[in-house]
Write an enzyme that holds these catalytic residues in place. Structure first.
Site, PDB file in Angstrom:
ATOM      1  N   ASP A  45       0.845  -1.204   0.000  1.00 45.99           N
ATOM      2  CA  ASP A  45       0.000   0.000   0.000  1.00 45.99           C
ATOM      3  C   ASP A  45       0.874   1.245   0.000  1.00 45.99           C
ATOM      4  OD1 ASP A  45      -2.886   1.143   0.672  1.00 45.99           O
ATOM      5  OD2 ASP A  45      -1.426   2.244   1.890  1.00 45.99           O
ATOM      6  N   TYR A  50       3.095   9.792  -0.561  1.00 43.57           N
ATOM      7  CA  TYR A  50       4.191   9.221   0.249  1.00 43.57           C
ATOM      8  C   TYR A  50       5.545   9.427  -0.441  1.00 43.57           C
ATOM      9  CZ  TYR A  50       0.341   6.490   2.400  1.00 43.57           C
ATOM     10  OH  TYR A  50      -0.828   6.092   3.009  1.00 43.57           O
ATOM     11  N   LYS A  75      -2.683   5.763  -4.324  1.00 44.45           N
ATOM     12  CA  LYS A  75      -3.794   6.689  -4.032  1.00 44.45           C
ATOM     13  C   LYS A  75      -3.598   8.034  -4.710  1.00 44.45           C
ATOM     14  CE  LYS A  75      -3.705   4.625   0.564  1.00 44.45           C
ATOM     15  NZ  LYS A  75      -2.269   4.530   0.873  1.00 44.45           N
ATOM     16  N   HIS A 108      -7.615   9.352  -1.945  1.00 47.40           N
ATOM     17  CA  HIS A 108      -6.980   9.336  -0.619  1.00 47.40           C
ATOM     18  C   HIS A 108      -7.841  10.013   0.458  1.00 47.40           C
ATOM     19  CE1 HIS A 108      -2.627   9.128   1.120  1.00 47.40           C
ATOM     20  NE2 HIS A 108      -3.513   8.826   2.034  1.00 47.40           N
ATOM     21  N   LEU A 190      -1.835  -0.758  13.716  1.00 46.02           N
ATOM     22  CA  LEU A 190      -1.118  -0.963  14.993  1.00 46.02           C
ATOM     23  C   LEU A 190      -1.102   0.317  15.825  1.00 46.02           C
ATOM     24  CD1 LEU A 190       1.953  -3.006  13.622  1.00 46.02           C
ATOM     25  CD2 LEU A 190      -0.068  -3.903  14.808  1.00 46.02           C
ATOM     26  N   LYS A 230       2.806  -1.127   8.790  1.00 44.95           N
ATOM     27  CA  LYS A 230       4.082  -0.636   8.241  1.00 44.95           C
ATOM     28  C   LYS A 230       5.201  -0.897   9.241  1.00 44.95           C
ATOM     29  CE  LYS A 230       7.153   2.992   8.653  1.00 44.95           C
ATOM     30  NZ  LYS A 230       7.803   3.469   9.906  1.00 44.95           N
ATOM     31  N   SER A 231       6.365  -1.268   8.740  1.00 43.53           N
ATOM     32  CA  SER A 231       7.571  -1.257   9.559  1.00 43.53           C
ATOM     33  C   SER A 231       8.771  -1.159   8.644  1.00 43.53           C
ATOM     34  CB  SER A 231       7.673  -2.512  10.424  1.00 43.53           C
ATOM     35  OG  SER A 231       8.901  -2.480  11.138  1.00 43.53           O
ATOM     36  N   VAL A 232       9.800  -0.474   9.120  1.00 44.84           N
ATOM     37  CA  VAL A 232      11.066  -0.460   8.370  1.00 44.84           C
ATOM     38  C   VAL A 232      12.058  -1.434   9.004  1.00 44.84           C
ATOM     39  CG1 VAL A 232      10.838   1.910   7.526  1.00 44.84           C
ATOM     40  CG2 VAL A 232      11.932   1.499   9.741  1.00 44.84           C
ATOM     41  N   ARG A 236      10.530  -6.839  12.701  1.00 42.37           N
ATOM     42  CA  ARG A 236       9.092  -6.525  12.882  1.00 42.37           C
ATOM     43  C   ARG A 236       8.292  -6.869  11.630  1.00 42.37           C
ATOM     44  NH1 ARG A 236       9.450  -0.514  15.606  1.00 42.37           N
ATOM     45  NH2 ARG A 236       9.827  -1.170  17.756  1.00 42.37           N
ATOM     46  N   ASN A 240       5.216  -9.290  12.123  1.00 39.97           N
ATOM     47  CA  ASN A 240       3.844  -8.893  11.771  1.00 39.97           C
ATOM     48  C   ASN A 240       3.202  -9.854  10.767  1.00 39.97           C
ATOM     49  OD1 ASN A 240       4.270  -6.737  13.439  1.00 39.97           O
ATOM     50  ND2 ASN A 240       4.553  -5.217  11.811  1.00 39.97           N
TER      51      ASN A 240
HETATM   52  N1  LIG Z   1      -5.293   6.213   3.722  1.00 41.38           N
HETATM   53  C1  LIG Z   1      -4.728   6.971   4.642  1.00 41.38           C
HETATM   54  O1  LIG Z   1      -5.079   8.156   4.841  1.00 41.38           O
HETATM   55  C2  LIG Z   1      -3.621   6.394   5.469  1.00 41.38           C
HETATM   56  C3  LIG Z   1      -3.187   7.065   6.626  1.00 41.38           C
HETATM   57  C4  LIG Z   1      -2.177   6.470   7.388  1.00 41.38           C
HETATM   58  C5  LIG Z   1      -1.638   5.254   6.995  1.00 41.38           C
HETATM   59  N2  LIG Z   1      -2.068   4.631   5.852  1.00 41.38           N
HETATM   60  C6  LIG Z   1      -1.496   3.334   5.394  1.00 41.38           C
HETATM   61  O2  LIG Z   1      -1.510   2.409   6.498  1.00 41.38           O
HETATM   62  C7  LIG Z   1      -0.179   1.937   6.710  1.00 41.38           C
HETATM   63  C8  LIG Z   1       0.036   1.579   8.171  1.00 41.38           C
HETATM   64  O3  LIG Z   1      -0.260   2.681   9.007  1.00 41.38           O
HETATM   65  P1  LIG Z   1       0.852   3.492   9.818  1.00 41.38           P
HETATM   66  O4  LIG Z   1       2.119   3.418   9.089  1.00 41.38           O
HETATM   67  O5  LIG Z   1       0.270   4.842  10.090  1.00 41.38           O
HETATM   68  O6  LIG Z   1       0.923   2.792  11.235  1.00 41.38           O
HETATM   69  P2  LIG Z   1       0.995   1.316  11.847  1.00 41.38           P
HETATM   70  O7  LIG Z   1       1.222   0.297  10.785  1.00 41.38           O
HETATM   71  O8  LIG Z   1      -0.169   1.185  12.746  1.00 41.38           O
HETATM   72  O9  LIG Z   1       2.293   1.431  12.771  1.00 41.38           O
HETATM   73  C9  LIG Z   1       3.568   1.666  12.254  1.00 41.38           C
HETATM   74  C10 LIG Z   1       4.473   2.000  13.436  1.00 41.38           C
HETATM   75  O10 LIG Z   1       4.497   0.892  14.336  1.00 41.38           O
HETATM   76  C11 LIG Z   1       5.828   0.410  14.471  1.00 41.38           C
HETATM   77  N3  LIG Z   1       5.750  -1.061  14.443  1.00 41.38           N
HETATM   78  C12 LIG Z   1       5.428  -1.845  13.380  1.00 41.38           C
HETATM   79  N4  LIG Z   1       5.451  -3.144  13.739  1.00 41.38           N
HETATM   80  C13 LIG Z   1       5.776  -3.179  15.041  1.00 41.38           C
HETATM   81  C14 LIG Z   1       5.959  -4.229  15.957  1.00 41.38           C
HETATM   82  N5  LIG Z   1       5.803  -5.501  15.592  1.00 41.38           N
HETATM   83  N6  LIG Z   1       6.290  -3.915  17.234  1.00 41.38           N
HETATM   84  C15 LIG Z   1       6.463  -2.630  17.614  1.00 41.38           C
HETATM   85  N7  LIG Z   1       6.288  -1.592  16.795  1.00 41.38           N
HETATM   86  C16 LIG Z   1       5.956  -1.852  15.511  1.00 41.38           C
HETATM   87  C17 LIG Z   1       6.596   0.948  13.264  1.00 41.38           C
HETATM   88  O11 LIG Z   1       7.958   1.165  13.613  1.00 41.38           O
HETATM   89  P3  LIG Z   1       9.207   0.904  12.621  1.00 41.38           P
HETATM   90  O12 LIG Z   1       8.780   1.243  11.237  1.00 41.38           O
HETATM   91  O13 LIG Z   1      10.244   1.822  13.169  1.00 41.38           O
HETATM   92  O14 LIG Z   1       9.577  -0.551  12.780  1.00 41.38           O
HETATM   93  C18 LIG Z   1       5.890   2.276  13.037  1.00 41.38           C
HETATM   94  O15 LIG Z   1       6.369   3.263  13.917  1.00 41.38           O
HETATM   95  C19 LIG Z   1       0.679   3.091   6.216  1.00 41.38           C
HETATM   96  O16 LIG Z   1       2.040   2.721   6.035  1.00 41.38           O
HETATM   97  C20 LIG Z   1      -0.042   3.455   4.943  1.00 41.38           C
HETATM   98  O17 LIG Z   1       0.267   2.536   3.921  1.00 41.38           O
HETATM   99  C21 LIG Z   1      -3.060   5.191   5.079  1.00 41.38           C
END
Ligand SMILES: NC(=O)c1ccc[n+]([C@@H]2O[C@H](COP(=O)([O-])OP(=O)(O)OC[C@H]3O[C@@H](n4cnc5c(N)ncnc54)[C@H](OP(=O)(O)O)[C@@H]3O)[C@@H](O)[C@H]2O)c1
Length: 274
Positions: A45, A50, A75, A108, A190, A230-232, A236, A240
């Site tokens: 995604d 981005y 998007k 988006h 997450l 998401k994770s870099v 993780r 995940n």
């Molecule tokens: N449509 C929209 O408006 C919208 C808005 C926001 C997001 N999104 C999409 O949704 C995706 C995911 O959302 P998000 O990136 O906001 O947040 P998320 O996936 O809920 O969380 C990502 C964060 O959690 C950490 N993390 C990931 N796996 C982990 C684990 N197993 N243990 C501990 N920490 C962990 C990551 O750290 P590290 O990366 O440092 O490992 C990062 O800081 C985005 O990448 C994007 O593609 C869409």
């Protein structure tokens, strides 16, 4: 283990667990996405905003996994609203990705005001009719935005990607989606990491010998939503993905339901338009 998939309203299947790349730096994206694909993720995604579509494309091209086994979502950027603007924005995304089609193209955000997203949607319908996208959908739409599309256009969105996690479970919106055959996709599944040190969640996860992140992702799978963590961090990324060998019991699902206090990690679409 194979990732379960969810069937969209046009019979196209989307993997229930995907990989999100918001905030992955452009220069790191190809490497991070390659790790995700090697781990087993088949759905990626991204979004024009981005600024890392090129890295996603690079990872796809350098992967041994055939393109037709991958599910790529991107998007429309917010300045891309309007019919001609949306067609141009789509062309720009395809060029960045270096692909000839995407699997899912989303609006988006429902902005700007006065419902210009309706005009934008007609452009997505054309992209779909022309076979340049396998499915079209929206993101951050509330019920009134969706109703407006139903009333004024032809195709019901296949997906609505919204913020959704244990703190913001979006029950009413999920019910509306189910009624209309729209798949709910969870962004920030997450809670951007903010819930993962919660003591109750940690204790619950320990019961299953899993991490809090795995517990939350398992909750998404059992809820029936599509989740795109998401994770870099390579460990993780793998952690995940390791969520297919256990099942949450009913009483633990009930305990997780208690986390729903409406807390958002991102902006509310209502602040943009109606
Ligand atoms: N449509 C929209 O408006 C919208 C808005 C926001 C997001 N999104 C999409 O949704 C995706 C995911 O959302 P998000 O990136 O906001 O947040 P998320 O996936 O809920 O969380 C990502 C964060 O959690 C950490 N993390 C990931 N796996 C982990 C684990 N197993 N243990 C501990 N920490 C962990 C990551 O750290 P590290 O990366 O440092 O490992 C990062 O800081 C985005 O990448 C994007 O593609 C869409």
């Amino acid at each position: 283990m194979a990732v379960p998939s969810v069937v969209l309203n046009n019979e196209v299947a989307i993997p229930q667990l995907g990989f999100g790349v918001w905030q992955v730096p452009a220069g790191d994206t190809a490497k991070v996405v390659r790790t995700a694909i090697e781990t087993g993720y088949r759905s990626i995604d991204t979004a024009a905003s981005y600024r890392n579509e090129a890295g996603v494309g690079e990872a796809i091209r350098s992967s041994d996994v055939p393109r037709d086994e991958l599910f790529i979502t991107t998007k429309l950027p917010n300045p891309g609203h309007g019919y001609d603007e949306a067609l141009r924005a789509f062309d720009a995304s395809l060029a960045e990705l270096g692909l000839d089609h995407v699997d899912l193209y989303l609006i988006h955000w429902p902005m700007p005001a006065r419902g210009k997203y309706v005009e934008t949607w007609r452009a997505l319908e054309k992209l779909y009719a022309d076979g340049r996208v396998r499915a079209i959908g929206v993101s951050n739409f509330h019920v009134p935005h969706l109703r407006r599309l139903f009333d004024e256009t032809g195709i019901v969105p296949a997906v609505n990607q919204v913020e959704l996690h244990p703190r913001l479970q979006q029950k009413a919106l999920r019910e509306f989606h189910a009624e209309h055959g729209i798949v709910t996709e969870a962004w920030s599944p997450l809670t951007q990491g903010s819930l993962l040190s919660d003591a109750t969640l940690t204790a619950l996860a320990a019961k299953y010998g899993k991490s809090p992140a795995q517990l939350v992702l398992r909750w998404h799978l059992q809820l029936g939503t599509v989740a795109i963590p998401k994770s870099v961090t390579p460990s993780r990324i793998r952690e995940n993905f390791d969520v297919f060998d256990f099942e949450l019991a009913e009483d633990d699902l009930a305990a997780l339901a208690e986390f729903d206090d409406g807390t958002r990690t991102g902006p509310d679409p209502d602040t943009f338009s109606s």
